[in-house]
Every structure is written in structure tokens, then in C-alpha cells.
Design an enzyme around this catalytic site. Structure first.
Site, PDB file in Angstrom:
ATOM      1  N   PHE A 143       0.861  -1.181   0.000  1.00 29.57           N
ATOM      2  CA  PHE A 143       0.000   0.000   0.000  1.00 29.57           C
ATOM      3  C   PHE A 143       0.895   1.227   0.000  1.00 29.57           C
ATOM      4  O   PHE A 143       1.656   1.452   0.939  1.00 29.57           O
ATOM      5  CB  PHE A 143      -0.950   0.054   1.200  1.00 29.57           C
ATOM      6  CG  PHE A 143      -1.895   1.230   1.081  1.00 29.57           C
ATOM      7  CD1 PHE A 143      -3.057   1.138   0.345  1.00 29.57           C
ATOM      8  CD2 PHE A 143      -1.583   2.461   1.648  1.00 29.57           C
ATOM      9  CE1 PHE A 143      -3.903   2.238   0.167  1.00 29.57           C
ATOM     10  CE2 PHE A 143      -2.417   3.568   1.486  1.00 29.57           C
ATOM     11  CZ  PHE A 143      -3.586   3.442   0.746  1.00 29.57           C
ATOM     12  N   ASP A 228       9.448   2.844   1.761  1.00 31.20           N
ATOM     13  CA  ASP A 228       8.283   3.650   2.105  1.00 31.20           C
ATOM     14  C   ASP A 228       8.033   3.483   3.599  1.00 31.20           C
ATOM     15  O   ASP A 228       7.507   2.465   4.051  1.00 31.20           O
ATOM     16  CB  ASP A 228       7.052   3.197   1.294  1.00 31.20           C
ATOM     17  CG  ASP A 228       5.813   4.027   1.627  1.00 31.20           C
ATOM     18  OD1 ASP A 228       5.838   4.771   2.628  1.00 31.20           O
ATOM     19  OD2 ASP A 228       4.807   3.925   0.885  1.00 31.20           O
ATOM     20  N   LYS A 257       2.803  11.160   7.253  1.00 30.30           N
ATOM     21  CA  LYS A 257       2.006  10.946   8.471  1.00 30.30           C
ATOM     22  C   LYS A 257       2.523  11.692   9.706  1.00 30.30           C
ATOM     23  O   LYS A 257       2.276  12.884   9.849  1.00 30.30           O
ATOM     24  CB  LYS A 257       1.876   9.456   8.731  1.00 30.30           C
ATOM     25  CG  LYS A 257       1.043   8.748   7.634  1.00 30.30           C
ATOM     26  CD  LYS A 257       0.605   7.381   8.070  1.00 30.30           C
ATOM     27  CE  LYS A 257       0.015   6.561   6.949  1.00 30.30           C
ATOM     28  NZ  LYS A 257      -1.413   6.656   6.799  1.00 30.30           N
TER      29      LYS A 257
END
Ligand code: PLP
Length: 405
Positions: A143, A228, A257
């Protein structure tokens, strides 16, 4: 119980916005630290942390101070001008991560896109890959976000079906298999892009030798290893970066984030000068990327992770939480995966579904959500204290006993 006030607010979201998230039936209106309150003042322990974006806890007072001060001084200029906050922020983040340069963006997906563009430019201009032939190897179950390019290499059909035509140039191989990566490498391979632990995929921890092997393979074949760490980074797994569990240094790193301290979207792509110098004026950018407010917040967010021992707390509290869940010996729990304060509890779907369980926890005052139907993710803010985890454990145990009896 969802009362009329909440029902009406939920209805408004559903009438005036598409249902592309399926939230739990609760309407939140304030939060502080690890706690959140709904519109009726019912209190919840936040075990979601905005998909790991609220690592510092809600409204951290030191970040709130920066937010107030910086926004009343200078919040947005665009990158048409230099500002007095961007340089110091870039210096902080590059030194802390051991990279030469950082390219600031806003959302995680934008930073992933940046990594793809930078890797491709490096492949064409440094490695001399034939024009428009560059390939990036990714992992099944990944993802990395929701843009049209990123969904092109997703394995989740609902993320990509009928959003085509999809972007070419990606090869997806089995996650956790370095052999599969090596096999997929050819003269056009620009980069390997992977998550050190797959988050949305269900907190999937790869074999211990996976990242070191991938590192070796990438070096040997002159391929960029891009991590990532949008979700796994910044203390979430008990180290500043999850790749540090494997004692390696990738060639590129994507953060997002928690970089925004729970206040705003802040992301970046970090890499070497050799990769970054191809990102020349006009090649890439964003109106909001690296804005003064974001830069000030991100710099302070990074400092606080160390000043307030949040990484160590993630490790110690995460170990305690994980062991306590395992020691429950509940028939509901098939496996507890993860590192630090980032746990995936694999439940037995014959006894209860992830969705039903999240709804029960909600009624009991714990905010969490299933990922991939059978995994409940517990990812509280990294400021959480032992007594708060104990409070949650008591509820989790009570709920599990009730379901399995
Ligand atoms: C590993 C990873 N990459 C990328 C993203 C996308 O980030 P954003 O939702 O900020 O675009 C996420 C979001 O969950 C993520 O977990």
C-alpha cells in the site's frame, strides 16, 4: 449507541460526500493526548492515531505552540521564495536520517510519486536506461497511496478496478522474497520500492534477512532501494526508522504521516545528491510542499520524538502490549504481529469478524479498526503510558472472553 445528533452528522457526510471510507459509527469532536471524545462527550482511547499520523498524541502542547506562533507569523509563501523555516527543517531531517537531501511534499502519496519520478530520472540520466523503459519493482500486497500511478501497482482489485488505464513500468513480486526481487531485475530496473513492514497489508513483518538481502541485491545490480516508511517511520516500530532493525541504509526514504505532528499533511522524499540533483527547476513541486508552517511543525515533531523519548516508549510499551496480548491465550487471537506500538492482531474469523470486533471495542471506549477483514490494528500515539495500555488490555480481555464463551 448512535444517538440522533451523531446520526444526523453521519447522514450529512453520506449525503454530501461519497462513502469511500465506511467509518465506524462515531462522530468525534475533540481529542487530547491519547484520548478522543465524541459529540456527546463520551471518551475513547485512540488506538488508531489517524493511521499512525498522530504519534505525538493529539494537540501536543509544544506543537500547538509552534502551530500558533508560526501561523500568526508566516504560514504560506509558495516555493517562489526562500523562507526562514524550510532550510532549518531540511537540515534537521537529512541529518537525522543520514541522507543528503529531502524534497518536501504534503500527502504520503505525493512523496511516493516523488520517489518514482526521482528514481526514473536517475535511471535515465545516471544509469542510462533506454528512454521510457524504466521499471520499478514493488511487492504484492503493498500500500503506497491512491493516485492513478500508485494504484497501478496495487494488488487490491477494488483500489484499481475501473480506474485504468494503469501506468506501466512496475513489476510486482512476492513480499518477503529477495529471490523474487533479484529475478525481476533487468537492465531497465531503476528501483525497488517496498515497505519494511506492510501496514495496510495487515502488519506483515518480512523474514529477518529480507531487507539486508534486498540491500545487497540492489547494490550489486545498481538499483535504488527505496523504503516507504510513511507509516512505519518516525518511531512507530520502536526505532526511528523500521529499516534500522536490519542495520541497513536504503538509497531513498519516504516519510509522511507523523511528520506533520498530527496537525497537517507533511511528507518528503529523501535521497542522495546523485539522485536529487536531477530534480531541477520546474521538474517537480507543489504549492503547499515545504510551506513555512509545515516546515516549522515537522522540525519540532522530529525533535520531540527524541526529546520526549517517544521512540523508546514505543519499543517498551509495544513489547509490553504485544506480550500481554499473546499471554491472554484467547482462542480469538490467531497471531499477534508487529513491532513497537504497531500491532496487528490476527483474529479467528469463525468466531467474529474484524468489523464486528471494531464496533464492540468502539462501544467499550477503544478506537481501532480492522485492516484486511481479519486483522485488528492497534497503533496508539507513542506518548501512551503503561496504565493506559493496561486499561485497554482489561477491556480487550473482557471482550474476548465474552465472545469466546
Ligand atoms: C506505507 C504507506 N505509504 C503511503 C501511504 C499514503 O499516504 P497518504 O494517505 O498520506 O497519501 C500510506 C497511508 O496509509 C502508507 O501506509
Amino acid at each position: 449507541m448512535v444517538d440522533d445528533i451523531q446520526k444526523n452528522l453521519i447522514k450529512k457526510e453520506l449525503i454530501f460526500g461519497p462513502d469511500n471510507y465506511k467509518p465506524l459509527p462515531v462522530v468525534l469532536s475533540k481529542a487530547k493526548g491519547v484520548w478522543a471524545w465524541d459529540v456527546n462527550d463520551k471518551k475513547y482511547l485512540d488506538m488508531m492515531s489517524g493511521y499512525s499520523a498522530v504519534s505525538h498524541g493529539h494537540a501536543h502542547p509544544k506543537l500547538l505552540k509552534v502551530f500558533h506562533e508560526q501561523s500568526s507569523k508566516l504560514s504560506l509563501t509558495s516555493r517562489a521564495f526562500y523562507t526562514d523555516t524550510l532550510g532549518p527543517y531540511l537540515e534537521t531531517i537529512t541529518k537525522l536520517s543520514n541522507f543528503d537531501m529531502a524534497l518536501p511534499m504534503n500527502s504520503g502519496a505525493e512523496a511516493v510519486e516523488t520517489s518514482i519520478k526521482a528514481s526514473r530520472r536517475w535511471a535515465y540520466r545516471t544509469k542510462n536506461v533506454e528512454s521510457n523503459k524504466a521499471e520499478i519493482i514493488v511487492a504484492d500486497g503493498n500500500f503506497h497511496g491512491r493516485t492513478t500511478t500508485i494504484i497501478s501497482f496495487s494488488s487490491d482489485s477494488n483500489s484499481k478496478d475501473d480506474f485504468g488505464p494503469h501506468t506501466p513500468g512496475f513489476v510486482s513480486v512476492e513480499y518477503g522474497s529477495s529471490e523474487a526481487i533479484e529475478k525481476a531485475i533487468n537492465k531497465n530496473t531503476a528501483a525497488v520500492l517496498i515497505e519494511p513492514i506492510q501496514g495496510e497489508g495487515g502488519i506483515i513483518v518480512p523474514p529477518e534477512n529480507y531487507l539486508p538481502k534486498v540491500r545487497e541485491i540492489c547494490t550489486e545490480h545498481n538499483v535504488l532501494m527505496i523504503m516507504d516508511e510513511i507509516q512505519s517511520g518516525l518511531g512507530r516500530t520502536g526505532k526511528m526508522f523500521a529499516f534500522q532493525h536490519s542495520n541497513i541504509q536504503p538509497d531513498g526514504l519516504i516519510l509522511g504521516k507523523a511528520l506533520g505532528g498530527g496537525f497537517m499533511p507533511v511528507s518528503c522524499f529523501l535521497s542522495s545528491k546523485e539522485v536529487m540533483h536531477w530534480m531541477n527547476p520546474g521538474s517537480h513541486g507543489s504549492t503547499f510542499g515545504g510551506n513555512p508552517l509545515a516546515a516549522a511543525i515537522a522540525k519540532r515533531s522530529l525533535e520531540l520524538l527524541e526529546e520526549e523519548n517517544l521512540i523508546e516508549n514505543s519499543r517498551v510499551m509495544g513489547d509490553f502490549f504485544k506480550e500481554s496480548l499473546i499471554n491472554m491465550n484467547s482462542p480469538i487471537i490467531k497471531e499477534v504481529r508487529g513491532k513497537g506500538l504497531w500491532l496487528g492482531v490476527e483474529i479467528d474469523p469463525k468466531l467474529i469478524s474484524g468489523k464486528e470486533l471494531s464496533e464492540i471495542f468502539l462501544k467499550e471506549g477503544i478506537l481501532c479498526k480492522e485492516t484486511h477483514e481479519t486483522t485488528i490494528r492497534f497503533a496508539p500515539p507513542l506518548v501512551i503510558k503503561k496504565e493506559e495500555i493496561e486499561w485497554a488490555l482489561k477491556i480487550i480481555k473482557k471482550v474476548f472472553i465474552k465472545i469466546s464463551s
